[in-house]
Each structure stands twice: as C-alpha cells, then as structure tokens.
Design a protein around this motif. Structure first.
Motif, PDB file in Angstrom:
ATOM      1  N   LYS A   1      42.594  17.229  -4.049  1.00  0.00           N
ATOM      2  CA  LYS A   1      43.766  18.281  -4.014  1.00  0.00           C
ATOM      3  C   LYS A   1      43.118  19.718  -4.473  1.00  0.00           C
ATOM      4  O   LYS A   1      43.466  20.617  -3.731  1.00  0.00           O
ATOM      5  N   GLU A   2      42.145  20.021  -5.149  1.00  0.00           N
ATOM      6  CA  GLU A   2      41.660  20.899  -5.631  1.00  0.00           C
ATOM      7  C   GLU A   2      40.906  21.479  -4.388  1.00  0.00           C
ATOM      8  O   GLU A   2      41.044  22.774  -4.197  1.00  0.00           O
ATOM      9  N   LEU A   3      40.132  20.930  -4.063  1.00  0.00           N
ATOM     10  CA  LEU A   3      39.216  21.346  -2.722  1.00  0.00           C
ATOM     11  C   LEU A   3      40.029  21.571  -1.598  1.00  0.00           C
ATOM     12  O   LEU A   3      39.774  22.841  -0.882  1.00  0.00           O
ATOM     13  N   ALA A   4      41.186  20.935  -1.602  1.00  0.00           N
ATOM     14  CA  ALA A   4      42.067  21.243  -0.424  1.00  0.00           C
ATOM     15  C   ALA A   4      42.786  22.496  -0.574  1.00  0.00           C
ATOM     16  O   ALA A   4      43.059  23.345   0.475  1.00  0.00           O
TER      17      ALA A   4
ATOM     18  N   ARG B   1      34.373  25.787   5.208  1.00  0.00           N
ATOM     19  CA  ARG B   1      33.614  24.422   4.928  1.00  0.00           C
ATOM     20  C   ARG B   1      32.236  24.845   4.392  1.00  0.00           C
ATOM     21  O   ARG B   1      31.941  23.952   3.331  1.00  0.00           O
ATOM     22  N   LYS B   2      31.523  25.604   4.804  1.00  0.00           N
ATOM     23  CA  LYS B   2      30.243  26.085   4.051  1.00  0.00           C
ATOM     24  C   LYS B   2      30.247  26.313   2.889  1.00  0.00           C
ATOM     25  O   LYS B   2      29.626  25.955   1.718  1.00  0.00           O
ATOM     26  N   GLN B   3      31.226  27.129   2.242  1.00  0.00           N
ATOM     27  CA  GLN B   3      31.613  27.428   0.878  1.00  0.00           C
ATOM     28  C   GLN B   3      31.892  26.522   0.009  1.00  0.00           C
ATOM     29  O   GLN B   3      31.164  26.171  -0.976  1.00  0.00           O
ATOM     30  N   VAL B   4      32.848  25.160   0.613  1.00  0.00           N
ATOM     31  CA  VAL B   4      32.941  24.190  -0.119  1.00  0.00           C
ATOM     32  C   VAL B   4      31.586  23.299  -0.218  1.00  0.00           C
ATOM     33  O   VAL B   4      31.439  23.019  -1.321  1.00  0.00           O
ATOM     34  N   THR B   5      31.092  23.305   0.911  1.00  0.00           N
ATOM     35  CA  THR B   5      29.569  22.607   0.372  1.00  0.00           C
ATOM     36  C   THR B   5      28.801  23.098  -0.380  1.00  0.00           C
ATOM     37  O   THR B   5      28.158  22.539  -1.254  1.00  0.00           O
ATOM     38  N   ARG B   6      28.642  24.327  -0.573  1.00  0.00           N
ATOM     39  CA  ARG B   6      27.636  25.066  -1.109  1.00  0.00           C
ATOM     40  C   ARG B   6      28.169  24.841  -2.660  1.00  0.00           C
ATOM     41  O   ARG B   6      27.242  24.873  -3.497  1.00  0.00           O
ATOM     42  N   SER B   7      29.487  24.933  -2.939  1.00  0.00           N
ATOM     43  CA  SER B   7      30.090  24.804  -4.021  1.00  0.00           C
ATOM     44  C   SER B   7      29.563  23.369  -4.960  1.00  0.00           C
ATOM     45  O   SER B   7      29.229  23.408  -5.929  1.00  0.00           O
TER      46      SER B   7
ATOM     47  N   ALA C   1      28.930  16.489  -0.461  1.00  0.00           N
ATOM     48  CA  ALA C   1      29.129  17.654  -0.147  1.00  0.00           C
ATOM     49  C   ALA C   1      29.868  17.962   1.149  1.00  0.00           C
ATOM     50  O   ALA C   1      30.777  18.660   1.461  1.00  0.00           O
ATOM     51  N   ARG C   2      29.137  17.549   2.247  1.00  0.00           N
ATOM     52  CA  ARG C   2      29.552  17.330   3.597  1.00  0.00           C
ATOM     53  C   ARG C   2      31.161  16.812   3.491  1.00  0.00           C
ATOM     54  O   ARG C   2      31.646  16.983   4.248  1.00  0.00           O
ATOM     55  N   ARG C   3      31.310  15.740   2.931  1.00  0.00           N
ATOM     56  CA  ARG C   3      32.675  14.955   2.914  1.00  0.00           C
ATOM     57  C   ARG C   3      33.832  15.915   2.401  1.00  0.00           C
ATOM     58  O   ARG C   3      34.615  15.948   2.719  1.00  0.00           O
ATOM     59  N   ALA C   4      33.330  16.572   1.202  1.00  0.00           N
ATOM     60  CA  ALA C   4      34.295  17.301   0.607  1.00  0.00           C
ATOM     61  C   ALA C   4      34.761  18.534   1.618  1.00  0.00           C
ATOM     62  O   ALA C   4      35.861  18.970   1.584  1.00  0.00           O
ATOM     63  N   ALA C   5      33.663  19.055   2.337  1.00  0.00           N
ATOM     64  CA  ALA C   5      33.980  20.152   3.235  1.00  0.00           C
ATOM     65  C   ALA C   5      35.064  19.691   4.374  1.00  0.00           C
ATOM     66  O   ALA C   5      35.714  20.614   4.743  1.00  0.00           O
ATOM     67  N   LYS C   6      34.944  18.420   4.586  1.00  0.00           N
ATOM     68  CA  LYS C   6      35.853  17.943   5.607  1.00  0.00           C
ATOM     69  C   LYS C   6      37.399  17.869   5.261  1.00  0.00           C
ATOM     70  O   LYS C   6      38.176  17.441   6.005  1.00  0.00           O
ATOM     71  N   ILE C   7      37.707  17.974   4.067  1.00  0.00           N
ATOM     72  CA  ILE C   7      38.945  17.719   3.432  1.00  0.00           C
ATOM     73  C   ILE C   7      39.894  18.756   4.181  1.00  0.00           C
ATOM     74  O   ILE C   7      39.643  20.012   3.875  1.00  0.00           O
ATOM     75  N   PRO C   8      40.772  18.423   4.592  1.00  0.00           N
ATOM     76  CA  PRO C   8      41.687  19.421   5.418  1.00  0.00           C
ATOM     77  C   PRO C   8      42.581  20.152   4.624  1.00  0.00           C
ATOM     78  O   PRO C   8      43.285  19.552   3.466  1.00  0.00           O
ATOM     79  N   PRO C   9      43.148  21.351   4.739  1.00  0.00           N
ATOM     80  CA  PRO C   9      44.017  21.803   3.670  1.00  0.00           C
ATOM     81  C   PRO C   9      45.356  21.313   3.573  1.00  0.00           C
ATOM     82  O   PRO C   9      45.827  21.305   2.436  1.00  0.00           O
TER      83      PRO C   9
END
Length: 841
Positions: free
Chosen positions: A294-297, A306-312, A381-389
């Motif tokens: 929920k937080e990442l979305a 997506r890149k920012q989430v991956t980098r996070s 990290a890649r999976r996290a970046a794919k989480i849709p809003p």
C-alpha cells in the motif's frame, strides 16, 4: 526517495536484523580469511628474513649416494678456504638428518616427518648464534645432546637426564646437556630438534669432515653479490650458493603459494555462506516489499516513477549492506585473531608478529557485503516497482500471477534437467568427467532452487496427514501455513538445502571411501602387524633379522619398492620374501603358483599381465638399477592387492643389483594374533621410537583417520552456511507472524490457546526445515554417486555406501534447527493481544 528509504530502514530495524546478521557473518568469513592468511604470510616471511638476516651467502650441497666419486658435501678444507676470504666474518657448517626422541614410555615425541637432528657449531665464546640456551649448554662431545624447549617439556626432560634418541642407526642413550629455543621450521611444525656435537653429527648423517650446508656472514660494508662471486669458485660441482636475500625471497614466494592455497579453500566456503545469505536477504526484502504494498503504491500515486521505487529499495539494501559489512569486517578481524590462536591447539606454531589488516582487505569486505546485499535485493526491488498505483485502494498483497509461476517452473525444470544430464555425462566419462560434474552440480542446484516452490506443495502434502493426526488443529494449521506462500517457503528451504547438499555429498563420499579402504585392509592383509619408519625412511635389513628372531613370530616379509625395466617399459616392483608373503597378504592366484617366487620367478598382477600379454611361463627381459640385464620368468598371475606393486619379485633376485635395500614396510604374522605380540616386536627392535608397529586396527585407523579428519574440517567450515540458513528460518517465521497478526488474533479468539499457537509456529518451522533437508540430502546423494563413478576405478572394492545413521542425524538436526529458529517467533505470536491483533490490517 533516499530519505524515505532511510526512514524505512530505521523503522524496520528488527525485521532487517537477520539480514544484517547474514551479511555480517559472510563478510566476517571473507575478511577473517584474508586477514588471517595475510598475517600468517607476513609472520612467516618475517621469520624467513630473520633467519637469513645475518647470512650473506648460503651454500647448499646435493649429494648422490649412488655416485661414490661425487663429494658428499662441502669439506672442512673448503670451509676453511671460505673463512679465509676477505669480507667473511664467519662461516658455519651445518649437517642435519632424522632424529627421533623417545619419551619416558618409549613413544616418539612428534610426528616423525618433522623430527630433526643437527649440529651444534659454537663460535667465539662457545655459542651458536642460531640457538638461545635457556638451561645448560650445547653438546661438546660424543654422548651429549641438546633439545629444543618444547620437546624437553613434552618429554618431561631436564638437564642431566638420560634421553633415548633414534637416528638412522641404532637407538642410543645420551645425556641432556642443554635446552634451547629456536625458530627452526621443524620445531615450528610441531616436531623436535636434537643438537649433537659436530663430529657426531657428521658421522651420523654424512661423513667425518664434511658439511651439507654453509651459512656465511659478511663483515660490515661487504657486498653480498661480491662475496657470492668469490665463494662459488671454491665449491664442488654438486654445491650451489645464493645470497641470503635470494634465499629469503625464495622462501617468501613459497610461503605466498602455500598461503594462497589455504586462502582459496577458505574463501570457497565463505562463498557458500554468502550464496546461502543471498536467499535470506532476498526473502527479507521480498517480505518487506509485500508488507509495504500500500505504501509503495501510494508513492506511485503521488508521482514516484518505477525507477525511483526501485532505487528506494536498493538504497535500503545499500544502507543495510554497508552497516553489516563494517560490523562484519570488525568481526572478521576478531575471527582472524581466534584462528591464529587456535592453530596452537593443532600442534602448529605461528611466529609472532602484528595483525595485518590491509586497505585492500577492508575494501574487498565492504564491496562483497554491499554488492551481495544489493544483488539479493534487486529482484524484490523490481517487483516493488511494478506495483500499480491502483493497489493503494486496497490493503491486500498482490499475489504472484499464474504466468510468472509457470515461467519460473518451466525455467527451473529446464535448468535442473540440463544440470542432471551434465552430471550423468560426467559420471560416465570417468576420472576426466569431474569438471563436468562440477558444472552440472551448479546448474542442478540453481534449477532445484528455482523449482523448490513448486516442490514444496506435494512434498509437504505427504506429511500433512501426519501433522493433523498427531498434533490436531495446530498440526493442520502448520501444514497449511507452510505451503501458503510457496515462494517464501522455497527461499527459506533453499538455504538449508544448499548446506545439506554439500554436507550430505561429503558424508556419502567420505564414508564410502572410508569403508572401501577398510575393506581393503580387511580383505588384503592377513598378517598381524605392519612395521615401518615413522619418518617414511627405509628400514634396514637388520630390522628384518631382529623381527625374525622375536618371540611368537611365524612369518616376516619385508617389502621394498624399486623400478626395473621389463620388456622395455618401466615397472614398479615389490621385493618380497617367498613363502612368508603368502602368509601376511591375501594374494588370490588367477593362474600359476606363488610358490614359483621361491624358484626366482616373478608374479604379476592380473591387469598388468593382461595388458602386457604375460602368463605363467612367459619369458621377459629385465634391466636393473645397476644397468645390468637379465631374463625373468612369470610364475604366477594374482589379483590386485593395494599393499604391493603390480609386479612381485623375490628379494634374492633384486638385492644383488641394489647397493642398499629399500625396505618400506615389514609385514609380520605371529602365533598370538594382532594385539598380543606388539611388545615382543618392539623389544626385538631395541625399543626404537622411530619405528612404528601397527596392528590391524591401527592400520585401519591410520588409513581412515585422514578421511574422518577431513570430513570434520569440512563440517566445521560449512557450519557458517548452516548458521545463516537458521537465521533465514527465524526471519521467515518472524515476518510470517507479523503478517498474520489478525489471523492469529482470530484463532485465539475462537479458542486456540497460547500453547497451541506456539506449537503451530514450531511445527511450521520444523516442516520447512525438514523439507529443505530432504531436498539437500537427495541432491547431495546424487552428486556423491556421480563423483564416486569417477574415482571407483582408483579404489578397489568401491561400493557406494549410504550413511543412514548420519543422514538420520542430519534430519534430526534439521528438525532441531526448526524448533530453535521458532522460539522467538512462537513466543511473539503467543504473546499477541488478541483484540489488538484482530484490529491489525
């Protein structure tokens, strides 16, 4: 985003603890290995440089005992000429050889290989600069010796005591004149050093008036190179000279090579530990990402790319990896100190010196820890970046899609089958297929790791009825929880599977080889005792005569090894005593008769006879070591026996062509059997501590002892990987409890008490641990079979043996690991407040 990542790390300190520990332990192993080997190398190099610090030129002779015309070394006359050169401050002649010291019970002090004798060579003031005496003084006449401090302490000897010493000749008693300390390598290796008067040493080991080595010290201002050029023309052809610096540098390079081998072995096990740690780290970040769906979305919804989430997520891994690496590096330094101290318990001495912590070691430790952590966190990290809003609208975690699972299982199946095919091909190729097996093992291991989530459901399903039947509701829930998230269960079990694969493979091979060697001893050796020198040197014919006269001895067959040319090819030949050899060794005859040995004929092992086309009655040409030629007749063909060479010849045939008989072992049979006549044999040989008398059980222990020691060392080195695997189980359960707070609260509310909650968590841990163990044991056994196929041709009686007892212990330990890993998570689950837990999202 970096501030967000940092806040996430700080807010999830407890959840990231196991990841930190995994990285920390792996980095500690790597850095500890590097610091330890660097410290050892530096200490030995310093000792080598110290030993040659006062040596300007070192002379070494190489004598050939088979060439009577060659000088046996450096003569006293040559030594005096060297001393007369300009720039020579002193020239000390050295002679050395084997010297074994007996303790008060008559047993050898030391291991035989590093028991050394040398000469005491006093200079001005009656002192020898190479030895520092703490008690008494050096030997100055026949009948006196000096001992190194460690040997004197082990034997309980003091100045004035009588000491029995065995050299290449008969055992003699000497008066202890002094006790000294030294940096000599023999003592450093756990052996002993005995000093004799120079004249006595020359008589024992060389020839009166001759030296093996000469150490030359220069006067201040004299060039080593100039002195070397003046010394070389004075030396005999079989002597060489180098500057002290050249010798020290040569030893330093040899030390580097030896330390490199040790370092590579230890780093190999460190790599295994880090590989196991990757699964723990990846599992941790996968669970953290799932919990923060929920937080990442929401971050995606407010504009994060997506890149920012991956980098996070990778930034979190960077912080965790850096902290763990720094702490692990410090722990590694402590580990290196502990390893250096522990070496003393194995009888090895490490020269004193500072702890060497190079900047490159620190950099490697930091890079290894950070890179491993970020690599393991990359997929989460890649999976996290794919989480849709849109996922921000709900709180449910996004399950793995059917497509992703099908793709994963397909890839895993292909890799596993490819690895298995390569392993089988390697096993079929014999000894040349070991590299193929190694490559196949890597592929198979990767493939099984990818497939483990798929395997978890059917394997765990087999034990679920048992869990339900024995443990009721707690068991049923534990079985369901274990397969609820196959990827998580698979990642956790993978860590244990890797460790158990290696441990099982080593165990199966070790036990199989050990039992093959044991059968070889039992089946091939009919005698009661095997007599040999403790230092690997040859026995004398007088020893054979003494044993033949010993009470209760019924057969004595000395075995000597030599090379002769038979029908144009070199053959290894054992010289034996006809008649007695049949009584001490089991030599099944294929054709002919071993009685032909008494008629001066030879016996040939079956494989060699078939290869050469020899059979009883065949005439073969022979060329002996003294270049004389003759003809031999094959009298018998026998089955292979590891105690003798492929060709047997009577001693009477070979002895006339040898200056000295090379007797490596003497096989003895007594009328009382093994264990009853040992003392009679010892007494017959004059109580020589340098001669070992091994009974049948001693022979079996000696041959199998090295295998068991090697296995124990391997188990110890693999323990780090298994510890990290345990941390993985703890981590998975702790995260699982955190995620299932609401569920556990509901279970408590409908009547599941705290004891049953604890039992549920413990059973879940045991199931996951045993699942990983079963996979590891199966794969390890398969690899052991394949490796065995490549070595069985070199080991007679080789039959794959399954060590069921040890495998049972591994399974019990895996279950214990599960129970141990579940203590904290189970306690946390049982202590949850049910009302608070029910309200948890």
């Amino acid at each position: 985003m970096f501030r967000t990542a940092l806040r996430n790390v700080l807010s999830h300190k407890a959840r990231l603890l196991m990841t930190v520990l995994a990285v920390l332990l792996g980095v500690a192993f790597v850095s500890g290995t590097l610091v330890f080997t660097d410290t050892l190398s530096h200490a030995f190099r310093n000792e080598s440089a110290k030993n040659y610090s006062d040596v300007a030129v070192a002379v070494t002779s190489y004598s050939d005992s088979d060439n009577p015309k060659e000088a046996p070394g450096v003569s006293t006359k040559t030594l005096d000429r060297i001393r007369g050169l300009d720039g020579v401050a002193s020239a000390t002649g050295r002679v050395s050889g084997f010297a074994g010291v007996a303790d008060h019970q008559g047993k050898l002090i030391g291991d035989g290989w590093s028991n050394k004798g040398g000469n005491f060579s006093p200079g001005a003031g009656g002192k020898d600069g190479q030895y520092a005496f703490t008690d008494g003084s050096g030997p100055v006449r026949d009948g006196q010796i000096a001992l190194d401090r460690d040997t004197a302490d082990k034997g309980g000897y003091h100045v004035g005591d009588t000491v029995r010493v065995a050299t290449n000749g008969p055992v003699r008693e000497y008066t202890l004149a002094g006790i000294f300390t030294t940096d000599d390598g023999a003592v450093g290796a756990g052996g002993s050093l005995v000093l004799f008067d120079t004249a006595v040493t020359q008589k024992l080991y060389l020839k009166p008036g001759w030296y093996e080595d000469v150490n030359i010290a220069a006067t201040p201002g004299t060039s080593q190179a100039k002195l070397l050029s003046e010394v070389k023309p004075l030396l005999p052809k079989n002597a060489d000279a180098q500057t002290g610096k050249q010798v020290a540098d040569k030893q330093a390079k040899q030390i580097e090579r030896e330390m490199s081998g040790l370092s590579q072995m230890l780093l190999g096990f460190a790599a295994v530990a880090l590989f196991v740690g990757i699964f723990l780290i990846s599992n941790t970040f996968t669970m953290l990402v799932a919990q923060r769906t929920k937080e990442l979305a929401l971050l995606r919804a407010v504009g994060a790319s997506r890149k920012q989430v991956t980098r996070s997520v990778l930034a979190e891994a960077l912080v965790v990896g850096t902290v763990a690496s720094v702490v692990g590096f410090g722990l590694g330094i402590g580990l290196a100190v502990g390893l250096r101290s522990a070496m003393g318990s194995f009888g090895a001495k490490v020269p004193g010196g500072p702890l060497i912590v190079s900047p490159s070691t620190a950099l490697i430790a930091l890079l290894v820890g950070v890179l491993i952590t970020m690599l393991a966190a990359w997929l989460p990290a890649r999976r996290a970046a794919k989480i849709p809003p849109v996922a921000a609208m709900g709180s449910a975690h996004l399950p793995a899609t059917t497509k992703s699972l099908v793709v994963r299982n397909s890839i895993g199946a292909v890799i596993t089958l490819a690895g298995a095919a390569v392993i089988v091909a390697g096993a079929s190729a014999g000894s040349s297929g070991r590299m193929m097996i190694g490559a196949g093992a890597f592929l198979a291991l990767i493939g099984v790791i990818v497939l483990i989530p798929l395997l978890s459901r059917p394997v765990i399903a087999l034990v679920r009825p048992l869990l339900t039947g024995v443990f009721g509701v707690s068991g049923k829930l534990a079985g369901q929880n274990a397969v609820r998230n196959p990827r998580r269960t698979g990642a956790t079990a993978s860590a244990l599977a890797i460790g158990l694969t290696l441990v099982t493979g080593l165990s199966v091979i070790g036990v199989t080889v050990g039992q093959s060697v044991d059968r070889m001893t039992t089946d091939n050796f009919k005698g009661d005792y095997m007599v040999e020198m403790a230092n690997g040197m040859s026995l004398t014919p007088s020893t054979v005569t003494a044993l033949e006269k010993a009470k209760g001895v019924t057969a004595v067959s000395p075995q000597g090894g030599t090379q002769i040319v038979i029908d144009g090819s070199d053959e290894s030949v054992s010289s034996v005593k006809p008649g007695d050899i049949q009584q001490v060794l089991n030599l099944p005859v294929v054709s002919g008769s071993l009685d032909s040995l008494a008629r001066g004929q030879i016996a040939v092992e079956q494989k060699t006879a078939e290869k050469k086309g020899w059979k009883p009655g065949s005439k073969v040409s022979a060329k002996y070591l003294d270049d004389k030629k003759g003809s031999l007749t094959v009298g018998a063909v026998f089955k292979e026996n590891q105690f003798v060479s492929s060709v047997l010849a009577p001693t009477s045939v070979l002895a006339p062509h040898e200056k000295t008989q090379d007797i490596t072992q003497i096989y003895v049979k007594t009328d009382g059997g093994s264990g009853s006549g040992e003392q009679a044999l010892v007494d017959a040989m004059g109580g020589n501590p340098a001669i070992s008398v091994l009974g049948r059980q001693d022979i079996r222990n000696a041959m199998g002892g090295m295998i068991n020691t090697t296995l124990n060392i391997m188990y110890g080195l693999l323990a780090m990987a298994l510890i990290i695997a345990v941390l993985g189980v703890v981590n998975t359960l702790a995260m699982s409890v955190f995620e299932r707070q609401q569920e556990i609260g509901m279970l408590r509310a409908i009547g599941l008490d705290r004891a049953k909650v604890k039992r549920m968590i413990r059973l879940e841990a045991v199931v996951i641990s045993l699942f990983g163990a079963v996979v590891g044991i199966a794969l390890g056994t398969f690899l052991a079979w394949a490796v065995g196929q490549t070595i069985k041709s070199d080991i007679p009686h080789y039959v794959l043996v399954m060590p069921w007892g040890r495998i049972g212990i591994f399974l019990v330990l895996a279950a214990f690991v599960g129970v141990l890993a579940s203590l904290w998570p189970a306690r946390s689950a049982a202590r949850l407040n049910m009302l608070t837990a029910i309200k948890t999202e």
